[in-house]
Design an enzyme around this catalytic site. Structure first.
Site, PDB file in Angstrom:
ATOM      1  N   GLU A  87      31.511  20.566  -2.652  1.00  0.00           N
ATOM      2  CA  GLU A  87      31.963  21.429  -1.550  1.00  0.00           C
ATOM      3  C   GLU A  87      32.776  20.534  -0.624  1.00  0.00           C
ATOM      4  OE1 GLU A  87      31.382  24.723  -1.061  1.00  0.00           O
ATOM      5  OE2 GLU A  87      30.168  24.988  -2.862  1.00  0.00           O
ATOM      6  N   CYS A 140      34.586  22.998   8.197  1.00  0.00           N
ATOM      7  CA  CYS A 140      35.422  22.787   7.003  1.00  0.00           C
ATOM      8  C   CYS A 140      36.361  23.963   6.729  1.00  0.00           C
ATOM      9  CB  CYS A 140      34.543  22.551   5.786  1.00  0.00           C
ATOM     10  SG  CYS A 140      33.392  23.907   5.494  1.00  0.00           S
TER      11      CYS A 140
HETATM   12  P1  NAD Z   1      31.838  12.352   4.066  1.00  0.00           P
HETATM   13  O1  NAD Z   1      32.455  12.630   2.757  1.00  0.00           O
HETATM   14  O2  NAD Z   1      32.296  11.157   4.825  1.00  0.00           O
HETATM   15  O3  NAD Z   1      30.248  12.205   3.950  1.00  0.00           O
HETATM   16  C1  NAD Z   1      29.451  13.166   3.307  1.00  0.00           C
HETATM   17  C2  NAD Z   1      28.175  12.510   2.785  1.00  0.00           C
HETATM   18  O4  NAD Z   1      28.539  11.508   1.855  1.00  0.00           O
HETATM   19  C3  NAD Z   1      27.304  11.854   3.840  1.00  0.00           C
HETATM   20  O5  NAD Z   1      25.962  12.142   3.568  1.00  0.00           O
HETATM   21  C4  NAD Z   1      27.585  10.370   3.672  1.00  0.00           C
HETATM   22  O6  NAD Z   1      26.467   9.577   3.944  1.00  0.00           O
HETATM   23  C5  NAD Z   1      27.938  10.262   2.201  1.00  0.00           C
HETATM   24  N1  NAD Z   1      28.910   9.198   1.938  1.00  0.00           N
HETATM   25  C6  NAD Z   1      29.907   8.768   2.755  1.00  0.00           C
HETATM   26  N2  NAD Z   1      30.610   7.786   2.164  1.00  0.00           N
HETATM   27  C7  NAD Z   1      30.042   7.576   0.950  1.00  0.00           C
HETATM   28  C8  NAD Z   1      30.302   6.684  -0.120  1.00  0.00           C
HETATM   29  N3  NAD Z   1      31.304   5.790  -0.051  1.00  0.00           N
HETATM   30  N4  NAD Z   1      29.512   6.741  -1.208  1.00  0.00           N
HETATM   31  C9  NAD Z   1      28.510   7.644  -1.292  1.00  0.00           C
HETATM   32  N5  NAD Z   1      28.215   8.499  -0.302  1.00  0.00           N
HETATM   33  C10 NAD Z   1      28.963   8.471   0.812  1.00  0.00           C
HETATM   34  O7  NAD Z   1      32.039  13.687   4.920  1.00  0.00           O
HETATM   35  P2  NAD Z   1      31.637  13.966   6.419  1.00  0.00           P
HETATM   36  O8  NAD Z   1      32.510  13.163   7.327  1.00  0.00           O
HETATM   37  O9  NAD Z   1      30.186  13.864   6.575  1.00  0.00           O
HETATM   38  O10 NAD Z   1      32.030  15.521   6.539  1.00  0.00           O
HETATM   39  C11 NAD Z   1      33.338  15.946   6.757  1.00  0.00           C
HETATM   40  C12 NAD Z   1      34.001  16.405   5.476  1.00  0.00           C
HETATM   41  O11 NAD Z   1      33.177  17.337   4.808  1.00  0.00           O
HETATM   42  C13 NAD Z   1      35.297  17.157   5.743  1.00  0.00           C
HETATM   43  O12 NAD Z   1      36.245  16.821   4.762  1.00  0.00           O
HETATM   44  C14 NAD Z   1      34.898  18.611   5.611  1.00  0.00           C
HETATM   45  O13 NAD Z   1      35.953  19.488   5.308  1.00  0.00           O
HETATM   46  C15 NAD Z   1      33.901  18.533   4.504  1.00  0.00           C
HETATM   47  N6  NAD Z   1      33.004  19.667   4.547  1.00  0.00           N
HETATM   48  C16 NAD Z   1      33.082  20.604   3.559  1.00  0.00           C
HETATM   49  C17 NAD Z   1      32.265  21.717   3.603  1.00  0.00           C
HETATM   50  C18 NAD Z   1      32.315  22.787   2.547  1.00  0.00           C
HETATM   51  O14 NAD Z   1      31.452  23.677   2.567  1.00  0.00           O
HETATM   52  N7  NAD Z   1      33.257  22.770   1.637  1.00  0.00           N
HETATM   53  C19 NAD Z   1      31.356  21.865   4.650  1.00  0.00           C
HETATM   54  C20 NAD Z   1      31.319  20.881   5.632  1.00  0.00           C
HETATM   55  C21 NAD Z   1      32.129  19.779   5.576  1.00  0.00           C
END
Ligand code: NAD
Length: 495
Positions: free
Chosen positions: A239, A273
């Protein structure tokens, strides 16, 4: 030393006993989750206040309830309080409770074997789809709706009878703490665990084999998750996010469009998002839209949005600095103020923005709305189709034809015609991206299906062997004709 090995072994052992499979066990977990939400509401609200500055909503609501009088903050009217309660409660807690209730009402029906059509050859057999749990699933969540985006997939995973490892975001620390310390008390801990950590710890966790990974986050990290999953051939639901276009036709009522757009863009300070990320419209429509957006922003957040109880703050210093950098793109037409001490960014509208500027290159994820000019619907559609497929796409017009054309000639995870992301309130509609915005879907029954294996099952009698004789070799002409006739249009099922 592997910090996860013992926990994962324990969960796998629990799954292999079959204890998560019965409907009663699943329902008990879901009821536990519902009690967690009900009994810890103040704790969760405080955590959300800490993480996303929903402080005002909670304290204002308390003040309002205690005094049983509407609270008025200077120029703010009481609608502000109602909306902030809406923001924190509806978008985080009530939506999860509703999901749990929906699943509890339907669990038995969804779990039932689904009987399917049969060919004549197999007419005496029993053909059905069995929904079985996948096993041990990992849910990785982001920070922007830290309760909602962690618990909504959890509802589906528990309903489908899986053991679950939950990895909340390390950025929403208040919520992370409540989920780690309190939630496990409400669930069977032999089948459920919360794991904490940021990129490094999650990377380590991903080295393990899971039976499904449900990831919500950025496309960048989505790629990392998918690459790690590929090593074990683990299926993933991703997602993800991206830039959500919002087309505004010349034939529209600018104030209506501005109200809806401002509400959905600035909700949760733009950290949603599926929020409209940028506007495409003609220069003439921009002229009418900008004052209407100014008027909507003032109506929603007052003359000084910084003191509005209805506006949240940016999650971290890093994101604040990133967003402040984007304020330098194009020209500020509305807002533009920021305050580092509070991580406050004013609801902002940018005009004269170029496609090559950073604000049009990256997902904004903050209260900034750039407007790009296009001359026609065709040019807007070309612009959208030249880019990655978005998670959400919006079109505003008085003309049904224009909205339909946008729907028919583009692709996105979700689509809103004269509407924002109200989809999320309908469990009958799936949430999920396409292309760069993700793969897979969830909410309601879609979640149950995502976390279930659909096992094709065919049960035949151990007798009646005579009925099989006619399709065994050697294949005479007569046998081939018989097979063709008996299989009819289902002939490919023989393969
Ligand atoms: P992110 O991708 O930075 O982090 C998401 C999760 O991944 C966190 O739990 C984090 O700890 C983990 N993570 C971060 N870096 C990692 C790595 N290198 N290796 C493994 N795990 C890692 O996203 P965010 O900043 O938490 O959220 C914002 C993003 O999420 C935006 O792009 C937004 O559009 C998207 N989002 C999508 C939806 C949806 O339903 N499609 C909903 C909410 C947010």
């Amino acid at each position: 030393m592997d910090p996860y090995a013992d926990t994962l072994r324990r969960l796998r052992e629990a799954f292999s006993t079959g204890r998560t499979r019965p409907a009663e066990f699943r329902a008990a977990q879901l009821k536990g989750l519902r009690r967690f939400l009900q009994e810890n509401k103040p704790l969760l609200q405080e955590a959300l206040a800490q993480d996303l500055h929903k402080t005002f909503s909670w304290h204002t609501m308390c003040d309002s309830i205690k005094s049983t009088k509407p609270v008025n903050h200077g120029s703010q009217v009481t609608e502000g309080e109602t909306e902030s309660v809406f923001d924190a409660d509806v978008s985080e807690l009530i939506i999860c409770q509703n999901e749990v209730d929906l699943v509890l009402r339907n669990l038995h029906t969804w779990m039932k074997d689904e009987y399917v059509a049969k060919s004549l050859v197999l007419s005496l057999d029993s053909a059905f789809i069995r929904k079985e749990p996948l096993g041990l699933v990992l849910i990785i969540a982001p920070w922007n709706y830290p309760v909602h985006l962690t618990l909504m997939p959890l509802v589906g995973a528990l309903a489908a009878g899986n053991c679950v490892v939950l990895k909340p975001s390390e950025l929403s620390k208040g919520t992370e703490k409540v989920l780690a310390e309190v939630l496990p008390r409400y669930l069977d801990q032999s089948c459920f665990a919360v794991v904490l950590g940021g990129p490094q710890e999650t990377g380590q966790l991903l080295e393990h084999k899971f039976d499904h990974i449900f990831f919500t986050g950025s496309p960048r990290v989505g790629r990392i998750v998918m690459a790690a999953a590929a090593k074990h051939l683990t299926p993933v639901t991703l997602e993800l996010g991206g830039k959500n276009p919002c087309y505004v036709d010349d034939d529209c009522d600018p104030q209506t469009v501005a109200n809806r757009m401002a509400f959905y863009r600035y909700f949760n300070s733009g950290q949603t998002c599926v929020a409209p990320d940028y506007v495409l419209c003609s220069p003439a429509t921009q002229e009418r839209l900008v004052p209407a957006l100014q008027s909507a922003i003032t109506r929603f957040y007052g003359d000084d949005p910084q003191s509005s109880p209805s506006l949240g703050r940016i999650i971290s210093d890093k994101h604040f600095q990133r967003l402040r950098g984007l304020l330098g793109c194009g020209r500020v037409a509305v807002g533009g103020q920021s305050d580092e001490s509070e991580r406050y960014i004013a609801p902002t509208v940018l005009v004269d923005v170029q496609e090559t500027e950073p604000v049009m290159q990256e997902e904004i994820f903050g209260p900034i709305l750039p407007i790009m000019n296009v001359r026609s619907l065709d040019e807007a559609i070309d612009f959208i189709n030249r880019r990655e497929k978005p998670l959400a796409l919006y079109a505003f017009s008085n003309s049904k034809e224009v909205v339909t054309q946008m729907l028919d000639r583009t692709s996105s995870g979700i689509f809103g015609g004269n509407q924002g992301f109200a989809h999320l309130s309908l469990p009958s509609l799936p949430l999920g991206g396409v292309g760069n915005s993700g793969m897979g879907r969830y909410h309601g029954k879609f979640s149950f299906d995502t976390f279930s294996h659909h096992r094709a099952s065919l049960l035949s009698s151990s007798g009646l062997e005579k009925l099989n004789e006619f399709h065994y070799p050697p294949y005479t002409n007569l046998r081939q004709q018989l097979i063709g006739w008996a299989l009819g249009s289902h002939s490919c099922t023989l393969l």
